[in-house]
Design an enzyme around this catalytic site. Structure first.
Site, PDB file in Angstrom:
ATOM      1  CE  LYS A   1      64.318  97.092  59.915  1.00 31.83           C
ATOM      2  NZ  LYS A   1      65.317  98.074  60.371  1.00 31.83           N
TER       3      LYS A   1
HETATM    4  C1  E4P Z   1      65.977  97.825  64.071  1.00 26.98           C
HETATM    5  O1  E4P Z   1      64.424  98.222  63.161  1.00 26.98           O
HETATM    6  C2  E4P Z   1      66.045  99.327  64.421  1.00 26.98           C
HETATM    7  O2  E4P Z   1      66.787 100.284  62.790  1.00 26.98           O
HETATM    8  C3  E4P Z   1      66.949  99.764  65.425  1.00 26.98           C
HETATM    9  O3  E4P Z   1      67.539  97.998  66.675  1.00 26.98           O
HETATM   10  C4  E4P Z   1      67.414 101.198  66.232  1.00 26.98           C
HETATM   11  O4  E4P Z   1      68.015 101.045  67.294  1.00 26.98           O
HETATM   12  P1  E4P Z   1      68.442 102.276  68.221  1.00 26.98           P
HETATM   13  O5  E4P Z   1      67.186 102.968  68.580  1.00 26.98           O
HETATM   14  O6  E4P Z   1      69.394 101.701  69.072  1.00 26.98           O
HETATM   15  O7  E4P Z   1      69.061 103.039  66.644  1.00 26.98           O
END
Ligand code: E4P
Length: 227
Positions: A86
């Site tokens: 990522k």
């Molecule tokens: C996924 O890629 C994100 O890191 C994640 O879903 C963020 O979620 P949040 O807004 O609940 O922290």
């Protein structure tokens, strides 16, 4: 639409892996940190739970393209199996995405808030782009609309990258991104259970059990067939 687990909680991942049709696990530095455990052991534990075939998305923490690529290669070798790095959408991140793709590493572009960020990441070779639905909704934007336009844009332009919608707080958000064509979502373990809960389902199951037991008592189907 594929479902992934957005968590580093081993019990939550175990439960989702056992009961729900998940395609993988996604993490980010906040999620990993919240587990407060040894980083390497945590990654191997997650991989052991989900096996080699399901996707494991782990975020790079470096700031420059070269360092991100180095982390991606090290993570891929360490985690093994179906792995995606990522990478947040920045200039260095975009450069790193192209470099990772050239090295055959799966890429998920993350921290996506706009359609053009998604397009740029896709052109840099990202396999998945991850728009943050609830964080958009929280600033009185519209996460579902952003997903809808990314899906349409990718379709119109023949782009193979997939939308991995992320950052969910409600079942309604998940349902709405499914309706606008999101290819995948990543959600926390609690939301998996909430998505399938309905009191009328519980009521129906109670009625089935009660009607059955009036005639067959404690015996189940297998008991009757084995007689
Ligand atoms: C996924 O890629 C994100 O890191 C994640 O879903 C963020 O979620 P949040 O807004 O609940 O922290």
């Amino acid at each position: 639409m594929l479902f992934m687990v957005d968590s580093a909680d081993l019990n939550g991942i175990k439960k989702c892996n056992e009961f729900f049709p998940i395609s993988g696990v996604t993490t980010n530095p906040t999620i990993i940190s919240s587990a407060k455990s040894d980083f390497k052991k945590l990654l191997l534990d997650i991989r052991n739970i989900i096996g080699e075939d399901k996707m494991l998305h782990v975020q790079a923490t470096a700031d420059t393209a070269e360092e991100i690529v180095k982390e991606a290669e090290m993570l891929r070798d360490f985690v093994g199996g179906n792995f995606y790095i990522k990478i947040p959408i920045t200039e260095e991140g975009l450069k790193a995405m192209s470099m990772c793709k050239a090295r055959g590493i799966g890429v998920t572009a993350t921290a996506i808030f706009t359609q053009q960020q998604a397009l740029m990441a896709a052109r840099a070779g990202a396999d998945f782009v991850a728009p943050y639905i609830n964080r958009l909704d929280n600033i009185i934007s519209d996460g579902v609309h952003v997903v809808e336009e990314i899906v349409q844009m990718f379709d119109k332009q023949g782009i193979k990258s997939k939308v991995l919608a992320a950052s969910f707080k409600t079942c309604e958000q998940v349902h709405k991104v499914a309706m606008v064509g999101a290819h995948s979502v990543t959600i926390n373990p609690d939301l998996f259970s909430t998505l399938i809960y309905h009191p009328l389902t519980m009521y129906a199951i109670d009625a089935f059990e009660s009607d059955w037991s009036m005639v067959y008592g404690d015996k189940k189907v297998a008991d009757l067939l084995a007689e």
